[in-house]
Write a protein that holds these residues in place. Structure first.
Motif, short mmCIF file in Angstrom:
data_model
loop_
_atom_site.label_atom_id
_atom_site.label_comp_id
_atom_site.label_asym_id
_atom_site.label_seq_id
_atom_site.Cartn_x
_atom_site.Cartn_y
_atom_site.Cartn_z
N UNK A 238 -29.77 -56.61 63.87
CA UNK A 238 -29.94 -55.56 64.87
C UNK A 238 -30.87 -56.02 65.99
N UNK A 239 -31.95 -56.71 65.66
CA UNK A 239 -32.87 -57.16 66.68
C UNK A 239 -32.23 -58.22 67.59
N UNK A 240 -31.42 -59.09 67.02
CA UNK A 240 -30.74 -60.10 67.82
C UNK A 240 -29.73 -59.47 68.77
N UNK A 241 -29.00 -58.47 68.27
CA UNK A 241 -27.93 -57.86 69.05
C UNK A 241 -28.46 -56.81 70.02
N UNK A 242 -29.12 -55.79 69.49
CA UNK A 242 -29.59 -54.67 70.31
C UNK A 242 -30.83 -55.04 71.12
N UNK A 243 -31.66 -55.92 70.56
CA UNK A 243 -32.90 -56.30 71.24
C UNK A 243 -32.71 -57.29 72.37
N UNK A 265 -20.59 -54.02 57.01
CA UNK A 265 -20.35 -52.62 56.67
C UNK A 265 -20.71 -51.69 57.82
N UNK A 266 -21.68 -52.10 58.65
CA UNK A 266 -22.18 -51.24 59.71
C UNK A 266 -21.52 -51.48 61.06
N UNK A 267 -20.66 -52.46 61.20
CA UNK A 267 -20.14 -52.82 62.51
C UNK A 267 -19.48 -51.65 63.23
N UNK A 268 -18.66 -50.91 62.52
CA UNK A 268 -17.98 -49.78 63.16
C UNK A 268 -18.98 -48.73 63.62
N UNK A 269 -19.97 -48.46 62.78
CA UNK A 269 -20.99 -47.47 63.12
C UNK A 269 -21.83 -47.96 64.30
N UNK A 270 -22.14 -49.24 64.34
CA UNK A 270 -22.92 -49.79 65.44
C UNK A 270 -22.11 -49.77 66.74
N UNK A 271 -20.81 -50.04 66.67
CA UNK A 271 -19.99 -49.94 67.88
C UNK A 271 -20.05 -48.52 68.47
N UNK A 282 -27.84 -50.87 79.68
CA UNK A 282 -26.59 -50.91 80.43
C UNK A 282 -25.77 -52.15 80.12
N UNK A 283 -26.44 -53.30 79.95
CA UNK A 283 -25.69 -54.54 79.72
C UNK A 283 -24.94 -54.51 78.40
N UNK A 284 -25.42 -53.71 77.43
CA UNK A 284 -24.75 -53.62 76.14
C UNK A 284 -23.62 -52.58 76.16
N UNK A 285 -23.66 -51.66 77.11
CA UNK A 285 -22.62 -50.64 77.22
C UNK A 285 -21.34 -51.18 77.88
N UNK A 286 -21.44 -52.31 78.53
CA UNK A 286 -20.27 -52.85 79.22
C UNK A 286 -19.14 -53.10 78.21
N UNK A 287 -17.90 -52.81 78.58
CA UNK A 287 -16.78 -52.97 77.64
C UNK A 287 -16.73 -54.39 77.06
N UNK A 289 -18.99 -55.98 75.43
CA UNK A 289 -20.25 -56.72 75.36
C UNK A 289 -20.77 -56.85 73.93
N UNK A 290 -20.75 -55.75 73.20
CA UNK A 290 -21.28 -55.79 71.84
C UNK A 290 -20.46 -56.74 70.96
N UNK A 291 -19.15 -56.61 71.00
CA UNK A 291 -18.32 -57.48 70.16
C UNK A 291 -18.45 -58.94 70.57
N UNK A 292 -18.67 -59.20 71.84
CA UNK A 292 -18.87 -60.58 72.29
C UNK A 292 -20.12 -61.18 71.67
N UNK A 293 -21.19 -60.38 71.57
CA UNK A 293 -22.42 -60.88 70.96
C UNK A 293 -22.25 -61.07 69.46
N UNK A 294 -21.60 -60.12 68.79
CA UNK A 294 -21.34 -60.27 67.35
C UNK A 294 -20.52 -61.54 67.11
N UNK A 295 -19.59 -61.81 68.02
CA UNK A 295 -18.74 -62.98 67.88
C UNK A 295 -19.46 -64.30 68.02
N UNK A 296 -20.71 -64.27 68.46
CA UNK A 296 -21.50 -65.50 68.55
C UNK A 296 -22.32 -65.76 67.29
N UNK A 297 -22.47 -64.77 66.43
CA UNK A 297 -23.25 -64.95 65.21
C UNK A 297 -22.45 -65.73 64.18
N UNK A 298 -23.18 -66.52 63.38
CA UNK A 298 -22.61 -67.21 62.23
C UNK A 298 -23.10 -66.50 60.97
N UNK A 299 -22.33 -66.63 59.89
CA UNK A 299 -22.67 -65.95 58.64
C UNK A 299 -22.50 -66.91 57.47
#
Length: 339
Positions: A238-243, A265-271, A282-287, A289-299
């Protein structure tokens, strides 16, 4: 995705995209299998942090222990196991079909909350010792660097030394470091990771060892390892994405241990929260944007079993999963050989 003994998954993409000296070894069946979740307890670590230890031994009843500061871990043996014995590690790797491992620090000895002078000295020793160990089997091993993150500038400098002088391949951090991961003070460290073009692996430490105790209820039933780690990994995500850490540092590569906690488990709720909650920038509200950041994370796919791994692959797309075993640990895919 193919499999190796024990139904361990063989990721097809991450090996080529996390370049390091052992990642491109020739191999059949989709290429080499690289284990990114492989802790090591280094020889000679005892007393390297002064009064904080670490200290290992055997009590009068014959029970092994490992002490860090005021915390004592009882009943876990490091000597005579793959945690500390290189021959046993290589034997276990062969049993599991693992071509290479990237060794990582012991989560009990991050020392993120001690005096910076102590942490800087310990990290220098640790990284030198890690490089020496890797050099004993350079075609099979690589190593992550430990950094004194309580002093971000010193952490950046130590990472540069570890990468450029010692040949380590990235940074290893706990999730509980004394400040939020999106704290502006950490910018100098994240920038160093970008400039060095090395990944960061985030893995929790047990609460109460190297930082405050999260919840005393987690002291029962090993909940500190299962629920506590999941909580820490989820907050880190959350801190990496939202922060804004990933937003401000477009070249930063981060891998979260154990599948990123509850992120999948939380991705849909976070979207949904990104669309409607008032705190969202505002930068995270752009169409997109959130999924693009999630797509940069490794697991790290060391999640517990095939069902959880399959779910993780489904919700993340599966292209950014790294293989992990926690070799010789309680939740390793199968018992590692021991002497």
């Amino acid at each position: 995705m193919t499999t190796v003994p024990g139904n361990a998954p063989r990721p097809a993409g991450p090996v080529a995209q996390w370049p390091h000296p052992v990642a491109h070894r020739p191999g059949g069946g989709g290429g080499p299998l690289v284990d990114y979740h492989a802790h090591v307890v280094l020889e000679g670590v005892e007393g390297r942090a002064g009064a904080l230890g670490p200290e290992s031994g055997v009590d009068p009843e014959g029970c092994p222990f490992f002490r860090v500061g005021g915390y004592r871990l009882d009943g876990v043996r490091y000597d005579g196991t793959a945690f500390r014995d290189l021959d046993l590690r290589l034997e276990a790797m062969a049993t599991l079909g693992i071509d290479a491992q990237v060794l990582s620090p012991n989560p009990l000895t991050y020392f993120h909350h001690v005096d910076a002078t102590v942490a800087i000295e310990f990290c220098r020793w640790h990284n030198d010792a890690m490089a020496d160990l890797v050099a004993r089997a350079p075609d099979r091993l690589a190593g992550f660097a430990q950094v004194p993150i309580q002093d971000p500038a010193a952490a950046a400098a130590e990472l540069a030394r570890a990468v450029q002088d010692l040949g380590l391949i990235g940074a290893y951090l706990g999730t509980q470091i004394g400040r939020d991961l999106d704290d502006d003070a950490l910018g100098v460290f994240w920038q160093a990771c970008e400039e060095l073009d090395v990944p960061v692996f985030l893995h929790p430490g047990t609460h109460g060892i190297d930082g405050p105790d999260l919840d005393p209820r987690l002291g029962r039933f090993d909940l500190d390892l299962t629920v506590g780690f999941l909580y820490e990994e989820t907050v880190a995500a959350a801190q990496l994405l939202f922060g804004g850490v990933l937003h401000r540092h477009p070249g930063l590569r981060v891998c979260l241990s154990h599948g990123g906690g509850a992120l999948g488990w939380l991705l849909e709720r976070w979207r949904r929260s990104v669309q409607v909650r008032p705190w969202v920038p505002d930068w995270l509200r752009e169409p997109g944007a959130f999924d693009a950041l999630v797509g940069r994370l490794w697991f790290d796919d060391h999640t517990g079993g095939p069902s959880s791994r399959a779910f993780l692959a489904t919700v993340t797309g599966g292209e950014r999963l790294t293989y992990g075993t926690n070799m010789a640990g309680w939740d390793a895919p199968e018992p590692a050989p021991s002497g």
